[in-house]
Design a protein around this motif. Structure first.
Motif, PDB file in Angstrom:
ATOM      1  N   VAL A 124     -92.691  -6.359  26.494  1.00 38.82           N
ATOM      2  CA  VAL A 124     -93.082  -5.206  25.991  1.00 38.82           C
ATOM      3  C   VAL A 124     -94.072  -5.443  24.950  1.00 38.82           C
ATOM      4  O   VAL A 124     -93.443  -6.598  24.186  1.00 38.82           O
ATOM      5  CB  VAL A 124     -91.654  -4.516  25.461  1.00 38.82           C
ATOM      6  CG1 VAL A 124     -92.296  -3.114  24.628  1.00 38.82           C
ATOM      7  CG2 VAL A 124     -90.769  -3.762  26.651  1.00 38.82           C
ATOM      8  N   ASN A 137     -88.178  -7.983  31.316  1.00 40.38           N
ATOM      9  CA  ASN A 137     -89.143  -6.993  30.798  1.00 40.38           C
ATOM     10  C   ASN A 137     -89.971  -7.575  29.702  1.00 40.38           C
ATOM     11  O   ASN A 137     -89.385  -8.319  28.816  1.00 40.38           O
ATOM     12  CB  ASN A 137     -88.332  -5.862  29.977  1.00 40.38           C
ATOM     13  CG  ASN A 137     -87.603  -4.927  31.166  1.00 40.38           C
ATOM     14  OD1 ASN A 137     -87.853  -4.939  32.373  1.00 40.38           O
ATOM     15  ND2 ASN A 137     -86.286  -4.633  30.674  1.00 40.38           N
ATOM     16  N   GLN A 153     -83.633  -9.320  36.165  1.00 39.20           N
ATOM     17  CA  GLN A 153     -84.715  -8.311  35.397  1.00 39.20           C
ATOM     18  C   GLN A 153     -85.250  -8.914  34.410  1.00 39.20           C
ATOM     19  O   GLN A 153     -84.613  -9.555  33.457  1.00 39.20           O
ATOM     20  CB  GLN A 153     -84.066  -6.970  35.180  1.00 39.20           C
ATOM     21  CG  GLN A 153     -84.930  -6.130  34.531  1.00 39.20           C
ATOM     22  CD  GLN A 153     -86.088  -5.684  35.696  1.00 39.20           C
ATOM     23  OE1 GLN A 153     -85.829  -5.322  36.704  1.00 39.20           O
ATOM     24  NE2 GLN A 153     -87.218  -5.454  35.014  1.00 39.20           N
ATOM     25  N   GLN A 189     -94.562  -3.749  30.168  1.00 40.73           N
ATOM     26  CA  GLN A 189     -94.886  -2.216  29.109  1.00 40.73           C
ATOM     27  C   GLN A 189     -96.089  -2.563  28.299  1.00 40.73           C
ATOM     28  O   GLN A 189     -95.770  -2.983  27.256  1.00 40.73           O
ATOM     29  CB  GLN A 189     -93.632  -1.656  28.659  1.00 40.73           C
ATOM     30  CG  GLN A 189     -92.672  -1.345  29.634  1.00 40.73           C
ATOM     31  CD  GLN A 189     -91.367  -0.623  29.068  1.00 40.73           C
ATOM     32  OE1 GLN A 189     -91.519  -0.254  27.722  1.00 40.73           O
ATOM     33  NE2 GLN A 189     -90.171  -0.955  29.570  1.00 40.73           N
ATOM     34  N   GLU A 222     -91.126  -6.527  34.728  1.00 36.03           N
ATOM     35  CA  GLU A 222     -91.775  -5.303  34.376  1.00 36.03           C
ATOM     36  C   GLU A 222     -92.418  -5.324  32.931  1.00 36.03           C
ATOM     37  O   GLU A 222     -91.998  -5.830  32.046  1.00 36.03           O
ATOM     38  CB  GLU A 222     -90.764  -3.988  34.004  1.00 36.03           C
ATOM     39  CG  GLU A 222     -91.471  -2.791  33.970  1.00 36.03           C
ATOM     40  CD  GLU A 222     -90.058  -1.518  33.725  1.00 36.03           C
ATOM     41  OE1 GLU A 222     -90.436  -0.404  33.213  1.00 36.03           O
ATOM     42  OE2 GLU A 222     -89.038  -1.813  34.242  1.00 36.03           O
ATOM     43  N   THR A 269     -87.603  -9.880  27.358  1.00 41.75           N
ATOM     44  CA  THR A 269     -86.296  -9.663  27.595  1.00 41.75           C
ATOM     45  C   THR A 269     -85.715  -9.978  28.740  1.00 41.75           C
ATOM     46  O   THR A 269     -86.321  -9.634  30.047  1.00 41.75           O
ATOM     47  CB  THR A 269     -85.819  -8.112  27.188  1.00 41.75           C
ATOM     48  OG1 THR A 269     -86.376  -7.860  25.981  1.00 41.75           O
ATOM     49  CG2 THR A 269     -84.264  -7.892  27.121  1.00 41.75           C
ATOM     50  N   ASP A 270     -84.461 -10.882  28.872  1.00 38.63           N
ATOM     51  CA  ASP A 270     -83.995 -11.028  30.255  1.00 38.63           C
ATOM     52  C   ASP A 270     -82.427 -10.611  30.419  1.00 38.63           C
ATOM     53  O   ASP A 270     -81.954 -10.255  29.510  1.00 38.63           O
ATOM     54  CB  ASP A 270     -84.195 -12.579  30.711  1.00 38.63           C
ATOM     55  CG  ASP A 270     -83.266 -13.550  29.774  1.00 38.63           C
ATOM     56  OD1 ASP A 270     -82.133 -13.162  29.726  1.00 38.63           O
ATOM     57  OD2 ASP A 270     -83.918 -14.252  28.905  1.00 38.63           O
ATOM     58  N   THR A 323     -83.319 -11.703  24.078  1.00 41.37           N
ATOM     59  CA  THR A 323     -84.698 -11.242  24.014  1.00 41.37           C
ATOM     60  C   THR A 323     -85.418 -12.587  23.193  1.00 41.37           C
ATOM     61  O   THR A 323     -84.849 -12.792  22.040  1.00 41.37           O
ATOM     62  CB  THR A 323     -84.743 -10.051  23.129  1.00 41.37           C
ATOM     63  OG1 THR A 323     -84.255  -9.206  23.930  1.00 41.37           O
ATOM     64  CG2 THR A 323     -86.203  -9.578  22.770  1.00 41.37           C
TER      65      THR A 323
END
Length: 573
Positions: free
Chosen positions: A489, A487, A485, A448, A446, A502-503, A559
């Motif tokens: 950002v 992310n 997951q 952002q 994901e 970040t995992d 992270t």
């Protein structure tokens, strides 16, 4: 020593408390003596007020006009006469009742609140007077609603008893007003404990004790207190300690029953003055003790000062020596720390320099053989067709090419072109390269992004390589995890850009970021990587004026943050 000090403090506090209570008891006794004198004066005043008109009913019972009115004379004449008597004597009312209790003449006959025509046979004073006695009674007027003290006397004795009753009503409000004006707290109660008069209006018609139902019924039959509820007064008295509490206030308390009709006069005096005087006395004594202690301490201090002054010079010299020693220790520690840091930097620079030379030689020597090998394999497949051995050889060649590509980083620093690039575009390009790896890891990524483009002054391919390495490391970390997951950002702060990856993997574990940045340091299995990814990435980011940091997340995983300067405005233009 500390225990001795505590014992001395405890002894001092105990003596202070004992002195205060001793002083308070003494001054309380003085206040009670003064209160007793005031109570005697108030008792005498109350008794004089009650007995001032005690003789008048007897004299009126002998009056010929009073007796003639009972015999049938015009009661109007007597009413005028009684009005004159009441006015001159300062009485509320004088009235004559026949033997049935019906009022036939009264001093207030001309007033709207006239007693004439009212029957007072229910009043105790009428019943007692008809028995031939001088009757006394306190109550709220049944006609006027005004309280007063009643005297009654039988008139005209016959064979069937008295012909009637002559009564007077004395208003005691002047007595109560004098109490209020004095500023002192006083109350007068009857035999049932009902407050008849009080310096505090809210105390009036309260009961000192809870009344029984029989008492209430009897007083209601006399209509003594009208519609007053006669609720209990919020009070308590300690006769032994001579104190009382009323409405949350504490008082010194005295009382006397030396009054007619078993009435009791109560006197309340605040103990503020006794407390104040006790506090002042205690304070003065404590101050005197403290001053004496201070004087002793001053004398002791002077004696000790002479001894202390002799050692001050030595103490100053020792302090200066300690300060110099502390400075030397701090300087040596700083120098050792700087030396250790310099040695570590030199060691790392040496390793990287050696790695750069090795990388240059390896990539040069292996480049042509690897290319030739790939060409031979392709030619073989074109001639004989694909085979299992050919596929394995293609894989080995691809792995060797990947190794040489990583090694090229150490042999070509400083030859890249920098330009203003949108960081989000670089992230998008890097993720497109990693689509096969993302699919193979079955991971969810994901991103952002910020709403506006954020530009950095960088080399597109090298920065893309950094993001690719870090995301690939995250994919390796989530491999085998329950939740896969990742992310990405992007945030900014003034002129800095932060890209966080970040995992939900296993985290850093026992490794630090410095450990992972060492060349050939890897957490992967043998054959899965050379351990150069973070080393190369850290070097690229450093060339761009940034840093890489990493930490474990509380919920699991890690992270990695890339901190880069935003592109300057002139570069954007």
């Amino acid at each position: 020593m500390r225990r001795t000090h505590l014992l001395l403090v405890a002894a001092f506090v105990t003596c202070t408390i004992g002195l205060f209570y001793g002083s308070y008891t003494y001054f309380k006794g003085q206040e009670l003596d003064r209160a007793a004198a005031r109570l005697t004066l108030y008792r005498s005043t109350a008794e004089n007020e009650l007995r001032h008109f005690a003789h008048l009913p007897f004299l009126l019972s002998l009056d010929s006009v009073v007796q003639g009115t009972l015999a049938g004379a015009d009661p109007q004449i007597l009413s005028v006469r009684l009005a004159r008597f009441a006015q001159s004597a300062g009485l509320d009312a004088i009235y004559l009742m026949d033997r049935t209790g019906l009022t036939i003449a009264a001093s207030n006959a001309q007033l709207p609140s006239s007693f004439v025509g009212q029957n007072y046979s229910f009043r105790p004073y009428f019943q007692d007077a008809m028995n031939g006695e001088l009757a006394e009674f306190y109550g709220i007027g049944a006609t006027t609603g005004i309280p007063g003290y009643f005297y009654a006397m039988p008139v005209g004795f016959t064979a069937d008893g008295p012909s009637g009753v002559i009564a007077i009503k004395v208003n005691l409000s002047a007595l109560q007003d004098s109490w209020q004006a004095s500023g002192e707290r006083i109350m007068l109660t009857d035999a049932n404990g009902i407050v008849l008069l009080a310096s505090e209006p809210e105390w009036r018609y309260k009961s000192l004790d809870v009344l029984t139902q029989q008492q209430r019924v009897l007083m209601a039959s006399f209509r003594q207190f009208g519609q007053e509820p006669l609720d209990p007064l919020e009070w308590s008295a300690n006769h032994f300690d001579q104190t009382a509490d009323i409405g949350g206030q504490h008082f010194l308390y005295l009382s006397t029953k030396d009054l007619p009709n078993s009435w009791e006069l109560h006197f309340f005096l605040p103990d503020d003055e006794a407390v104040t005087r006790a506090a002042l006395t205690t304070g003065a004594m404590v101050l005197a003790a403290v001053l004496a202690i201070i004087a002793l301490q001053i004398r002791r201090g002077r004696l000790m000062g002479e001894a202390l002054r002799k050692s001050e010079d030595e103490e100053v010299l020792l302090r200066r020596a300690n300060e110099r020693l502390a400075i030397e220790i701090d300087e040596r520690r700083s120098a050792e720390h700087a030396l250790q840091k310099t040695q570590a930097d030199l060691e790392r620079a040496g390793r990287l320099a050696a790695l750069g030379q090795l990388a240059s030689s390896v990539t040069h020597e292996l480049g042509q053989p690897i290319a030739a090998m790939r060409n031979q394999i392709v030619a073989s497949e074109m001639t004989a067709g694909p085979s299992v051995l050919g596929e394995k050889m293609q894989g080995l060649v691809a792995r060797m090419e990947n190794i040489t590509k990583q090694l090229k980083f150490f042999s070509r620093k400083g030859r890249d072109k920098f330009e203003a690039i949108d960081i989000e575009q670089i992230v998008t390009d890097a993720l497109e390269l990693l689509v096969p790896s993302i699919t193979r890891a079955d991971a969810s990524i994901e991103v952002q992004n910020l709403k506006i483009p954020v530009l950095v002054h960088a080399n597109r391919l090298r920065l893309e390589q950094v993001i690719t390495n870090i995301v690939r490391n995250a994919l390796d970390a989530v491999d085998g995890a329950d939740v896969r997951q990742i992310n990405i950002v992007t945030t900014t702060d003034k002129d800095r850009l932060y890209l966080d990856v970040t995992d939900t993997g296993h985290g850093l574990g026992d490794y630090t970021l410095d450990d992972l940045r060492e060349p050939f340091a890897t957490t992967r299995e043998s054959g899965q990587g050379m351990g150069l990814g973070l080393t190369i990435s850290a070097g690229i980011v450093s060339d761009h004026g940034g840093t890489i940091t990493a930490w474990d997340n509380r919920a699991g995983g890690a992270t990695f943050r890339i901190d880069l300067p935003c592109a300057p405005k002139d570069a954007v233009k």
